[in-house]
Design a protein around this motif. Structure first.
Motif, PDB file in Angstrom:
ATOM      1  N   UNK A  16       0.798  -1.226   0.000  1.00  0.00           N
ATOM      2  CA  UNK A  16       0.000   0.000   0.000  1.00  0.00           C
ATOM      3  C   UNK A  16       0.823   1.265   0.000  1.00  0.00           C
ATOM      4  N   UNK A  17       2.104   1.166   0.348  1.00  0.00           N
ATOM      5  CA  UNK A  17       2.978   2.339   0.387  1.00  0.00           C
ATOM      6  C   UNK A  17       3.744   2.537  -0.917  1.00  0.00           C
ATOM      7  N   UNK A  18       3.576   1.628  -1.882  1.00  0.00           N
ATOM      8  CA  UNK A  18       4.248   1.801  -3.174  1.00  0.00           C
ATOM      9  C   UNK A  18       3.561   2.937  -3.922  1.00  0.00           C
ATOM     10  N   UNK A  19       4.338   3.913  -4.324  1.00  0.00           N
ATOM     11  CA  UNK A  19       3.763   5.073  -5.017  1.00  0.00           C
ATOM     12  C   UNK A  19       4.733   5.552  -6.090  1.00  0.00           C
ATOM     13  N   UNK A  72      10.095  -7.199 -11.509  1.00  0.00           N
ATOM     14  CA  UNK A  72       8.884  -7.141 -10.690  1.00  0.00           C
ATOM     15  C   UNK A  72       7.672  -6.681 -11.476  1.00  0.00           C
ATOM     16  N   UNK A  73       7.823  -6.580 -12.825  1.00  0.00           N
ATOM     17  CA  UNK A  73       6.718  -6.122 -13.665  1.00  0.00           C
ATOM     18  C   UNK A  73       5.459  -6.970 -13.460  1.00  0.00           C
ATOM     19  N   UNK A  74       5.639  -8.299 -13.430  1.00  0.00           N
ATOM     20  CA  UNK A  74       4.470  -9.187 -13.343  1.00  0.00           C
ATOM     21  C   UNK A  74       3.729  -8.979 -12.014  1.00  0.00           C
ATOM     22  N   UNK A  75       4.492  -8.841 -10.906  1.00  0.00           N
ATOM     23  CA  UNK A  75       3.859  -8.670  -9.593  1.00  0.00           C
ATOM     24  C   UNK A  75       3.166  -7.314  -9.482  1.00  0.00           C
ATOM     25  N   UNK A  76       3.881  -6.249  -9.868  1.00  0.00           N
ATOM     26  CA  UNK A  76       3.272  -4.922  -9.723  1.00  0.00           C
ATOM     27  C   UNK A  76       2.073  -4.753 -10.639  1.00  0.00           C
ATOM     28  N   UNK A  98       0.131   4.052  -7.545  1.00  0.00           N
ATOM     29  CA  UNK A  98       1.217   4.127  -8.520  1.00  0.00           C
ATOM     30  C   UNK A  98       0.654   3.871  -9.908  1.00  0.00           C
ATOM     31  N   UNK A  99       1.425   4.258 -10.913  1.00  0.00           N
ATOM     32  CA  UNK A  99       1.013   4.040 -12.296  1.00  0.00           C
ATOM     33  C   UNK A  99       2.108   3.271 -13.026  1.00  0.00           C
ATOM     34  N   UNK A 100       1.710   2.653 -14.128  1.00  0.00           N
ATOM     35  CA  UNK A 100       2.635   1.878 -14.953  1.00  0.00           C
ATOM     36  C   UNK A 100       2.517   2.331 -16.400  1.00  0.00           C
ATOM     37  N   UNK A 101       3.652   2.484 -17.057  1.00  0.00           N
ATOM     38  CA  UNK A 101       3.646   2.724 -18.495  1.00  0.00           C
ATOM     39  C   UNK A 101       4.708   1.831 -19.128  1.00  0.00           C
ATOM     40  N   UNK A 102       4.570   1.616 -20.432  1.00  0.00           N
ATOM     41  CA  UNK A 102       5.438   0.665 -21.130  1.00  0.00           C
ATOM     42  C   UNK A 102       6.133   1.379 -22.271  1.00  0.00           C
ATOM     43  N   UNK A 103       7.458   1.286 -22.306  1.00  0.00           N
ATOM     44  CA  UNK A 103       8.249   2.039 -23.273  1.00  0.00           C
ATOM     45  C   UNK A 103       7.878   1.703 -24.711  1.00  0.00           C
ATOM     46  N   UNK A 104       7.587   0.439 -24.989  1.00  0.00           N
ATOM     47  CA  UNK A 104       7.293   0.037 -26.369  1.00  0.00           C
ATOM     48  C   UNK A 104       5.832  -0.354 -26.575  1.00  0.00           C
ATOM     49  N   UNK A 105       5.014  -0.275 -25.525  1.00  0.00           N
ATOM     50  CA  UNK A 105       3.602  -0.668 -25.638  1.00  0.00           C
ATOM     51  C   UNK A 105       2.721   0.384 -24.956  1.00  0.00           C
ATOM     52  N   UNK A 106       2.688   1.588 -25.513  1.00  0.00           N
ATOM     53  CA  UNK A 106       2.001   2.711 -24.851  1.00  0.00           C
ATOM     54  C   UNK A 106       0.520   2.454 -24.578  1.00  0.00           C
ATOM     55  N   UNK A 107      -0.138   1.666 -25.405  1.00  0.00           N
ATOM     56  CA  UNK A 107      -1.571   1.438 -25.199  1.00  0.00           C
ATOM     57  C   UNK A 107      -1.888   0.581 -23.984  1.00  0.00           C
ATOM     58  N   UNK A 108      -0.904  -0.161 -23.504  1.00  0.00           N
ATOM     59  CA  UNK A 108      -1.154  -1.068 -22.386  1.00  0.00           C
ATOM     60  C   UNK A 108      -1.477  -0.323 -21.101  1.00  0.00           C
ATOM     61  N   UNK A 109      -0.879   0.859 -20.889  1.00  0.00           N
ATOM     62  CA  UNK A 109      -1.138   1.629 -19.671  1.00  0.00           C
ATOM     63  C   UNK A 109      -2.615   1.991 -19.575  1.00  0.00           C
ATOM     64  N   UNK A 110      -3.200   2.436 -20.698  1.00  0.00           N
ATOM     65  CA  UNK A 110      -4.625   2.786 -20.693  1.00  0.00           C
ATOM     66  C   UNK A 110      -5.489   1.544 -20.513  1.00  0.00           C
ATOM     67  N   UNK A 160      -1.128  -3.345   5.591  1.00  0.00           N
ATOM     68  CA  UNK A 160      -0.689  -3.629   6.955  1.00  0.00           C
ATOM     69  C   UNK A 160       0.351  -4.739   7.086  1.00  0.00           C
ATOM     70  N   UNK A 161       0.314  -5.767   6.219  1.00  0.00           N
ATOM     71  CA  UNK A 161       1.290  -6.845   6.409  1.00  0.00           C
ATOM     72  C   UNK A 161       1.934  -7.406   5.147  1.00  0.00           C
ATOM     73  N   UNK A 162       1.401  -7.127   3.974  1.00  0.00           N
ATOM     74  CA  UNK A 162       1.999  -7.662   2.752  1.00  0.00           C
ATOM     75  C   UNK A 162       3.037  -6.677   2.218  1.00  0.00           C
ATOM     76  N   UNK A 163       4.270  -7.146   2.095  1.00  0.00           N
ATOM     77  CA  UNK A 163       5.378  -6.285   1.674  1.00  0.00           C
ATOM     78  C   UNK A 163       6.081  -6.864   0.459  1.00  0.00           C
ATOM     79  N   UNK A 164       6.740  -5.991  -0.248  1.00  0.00           N
ATOM     80  CA  UNK A 164       7.717  -6.410  -1.243  1.00  0.00           C
ATOM     81  C   UNK A 164       9.092  -6.086  -0.676  1.00  0.00           C
TER      82      UNK A 164
END
Length: 568
Positions: A16-19, A72-76, A98-110, A160-164
């Motif tokens: 929950x603290x990943x930003x 960690x792309x698959x997990x995030x 947090x947000x994710x974008x892809x250098x070669x696949x711009x449509x995937x973020x949307x 509260x308890x799940x961490x990376x």
């Protein structure tokens, strides 16, 4: 805190603290998790409720106001989809921070924001994202009318308890090179590697301790190298070397908690991380002291054999370390004697009654006899090999097998006959005409088309009568401890069911070839325990058994209890 040039930052971070903003670089493939991986992530988090739980590391590198997501792309991405599902379904008010974008696949973020089924076949990335989203939907739907409750508990767990394990690479490290290294197994995935990374990063955190950090890294490597000695490792674990890192044994011991398969992922790191962060030198001193303690036991022949026996018999290194705290060497030695006595739990009378059917207790008694025989040799540097013991398939073997009832195939019968024929060829001290008659019978059986059971049993009876002349093996003598020894038996059932003369020849051949034969097993087949004037090398007599039994009692005497103590 941010990783500086030449350094790396490693710390636990609640999901929950990943930003921030993450981008997936071109050198990575797209999102590819399927039903199995998504389902496992959901289930693992759900089953960990109310206790700390660690996901695999997320490796990043700072680029301006963005994080390059090295690993960690698959997990995030999956966690993002879970957040997004709970928000879209009205189960929670907000999504991921947090947000994710892809250098070669711009449509995937949307598409992550709204995995439209109608577009799922547009490309391979959309297909996998949509499939994962539907797996998440199905998982929550399986909770039925408790779906809202499940979402609340799941959402709380993420905060509260799940961490990376948040691993921020140094700024001057090439991310593409790091990605390649991670994919050949060099990412810090084990407790030991995570502890090392955190320890060294904390030592480097203070500019005045740079040299101490280098010293710690060098000491770490020395300890790891010491523990990789197969004899040392078997002595303290009772196992052959197999773990990727061996220093983890010391770290796990310091951390405490469950052992084996019951130990949660990253339990050691979670338990130790606050101590390491607060007082890294104090923690490292404890590791060094524990290493010195183990080496001290290993180098002391007396302690080596006693500790090694207890560990080989399932004793806990952690328990022995606790037992040694605050005790003088003599007091600790006495405690070990007491533990061995309690583990053996035999009086002389009970020792004599041990049989083949009581495999665990008989095996334990014979192992201790071998260990003690080596330990008690004065002016000797010899040691019992716990390495060989850990590596072998040790079993109770009859010194003399009275019959071959356990053999039931033509192949086994033929092998048994060949083994015994070889022994008969060199047999002296018997009626030679009778010996030749038995040899002829064996040749006839071995050269025939097929050996029948009737023919084999006839040959078996004649062979054992000849090789067993004058030997009394009735009244349970065959299965008595006085007719048993430890041997790495493998799967040679024909040899296991052979008479003394055949086994003796085979064991001496193994010994010549360099195979490890326990000292007491070798002594028994050499008739070491019997007076020279009683030697009959082709059978194991009642007198031989009694002399052997007396030696077992003598060697184990210091650990035998009274009949009243064993009854209790």
């Amino acid at each position: 805190m941010t990783a500086s040039s030449g350094d790396a930052l490693l710390e636990p971070k609640l999901v929950g603290d990943i930003s921030g903003r993450f981008y997936v670089p071109a050198y990575q493939r797209g999102y590819r998790w399927g039903e199995m991986e998504v389902g496992r992530l959901l289930s693992d988090i759900w089953e960990s409720l109310d206790q700390p739980y660690y996901l695999q590391p997320v490796v990043v590198k700072r680029h301006g106001d963005e994080w390059e997501l090295v690993d960690g792309q698959q997990r995030l991405t999956t966690l993002y989809l879970i957040f997004q599902f709970m928000k879209s379904e009205g189960l929670q008010n907000s999504g991921a921070d947090y947000t994710l974008r892809y250098e070669t696949r711009p449509g995937s973020a949307a598409y992550l924001e709204e995995p439209d089924p109608a577009l799922s076949q547009k490309n391979i990335d959309f297909f996998h994202i949509h499939h994962a989203y539907e797996c998440i939907r199905a998982w929550f739907a399986a909770h039925g009318n408790r779906r809202q409750y499940a979402a609340n508990k799941f959402h709380a767990a993420l905060y509260e308890q799940v961490r990376v394990i948040w691993y921020e690479a140094a700024e001057d490290l090439d991310a593409a090179t790091l990605f390649t290294r991670l994919n050949v197994g060099r990412i810090p995935l084990t407790d030991a590697e995570l502890v090392k990374a955190l320890l060294l990063s904390r030592r480097r955190g203070d500019s005045s301790t740079t040299d101490r950090a280098l010293e710690t890294a060098a000491q770490w490597d020395v300890i790891e190298r010491d523990l990789r000695d197969p004899e040392l490792w078997a002595f303290i674990t009772g196992k052959a070397p197999e773990d990727p890192t061996h220093i983890s044994l010391l770290l796990d011991t310091i951390a405490g908690g469950p052992t084996g398969r019951d130990r949660p992922l990253f339990h050691t790191f979670e338990t130790l991380r606050e101590r390491i962060a607060a007082k890294p030198q104090e923690f490292w001193n404890e590791v060094v002291d524990l290493h010195s303690l183990v080496l001290g036991w290993y180098e002391d022949r007396n302690l080596f054999h006693k500790v090694g026996f207890l560990v080989a018999e399932g004793g806990s290194l952690r328990t022995l370390i606790e037992l040694a705290k605050g005790k003088a060497k003599s007091a600790f030695d006495a405690e070990l004697d007491s533990l061995i006595r309690n583990r053996l739990n035999l009086s002389e009378a009970k020792l004599r009654e041990l049989t083949y059917e009581q495999k665990t207790r008989t095996n334990r008694a014979l192992l201790l006899m071998n260990v003690e025989t080596v330990r008690c040799r004065t002016h000797s540097f010899e040691r019992y090999s716990f390495r060989e013991h850990a590596a072998g398939r040790w079993s109770l073997e009859h010194i003399h097998a009275q019959n071959a009832e356990r053999l039931n195939s033509v192949e086994q019968w033929a092998q048994w006959l060949r083994l015994h024929r070889k022994a008969l060829e060199t047999l002296d001290g018997v009626d030679q005409a009778k010996r030749q008659g038995v040899l002829d019978r064996l040749d006839q059986a071995l050269t025939g088309e097929v050996i029948t059971e009737s023919e084999f049993r006839t040959c078996e009876r004649q062979v054992t009568e000849l090789l067993d002349a004058g030997n009394e093996t009735g009244d349970g003598a065959v299965d008595s401890i006085a007719n048993l020894a430890l041997l790495d038996g493998g799967d040679n059932s024909a040899l296991s069911n052979s008479v003394f003369a055949v086994k003796r020849a085979a064991i001496l051949a193994r010994d010549r070839d360099g195979s490890y034969i326990p000292v007491c097993t070798r002594n028994a087949f050499l008739k070491y325990y019997s007076p020279a004037d009683e030697h009959q090398m082709h059978f194991w007599s009642a007198n031989d058994r009694e002399h052997y039994m007396q030696e077992i009692i003598r060697v184990l005497g210091g650990y035998l209890s009274t009949d009243q103590e064993t009854a209790a």
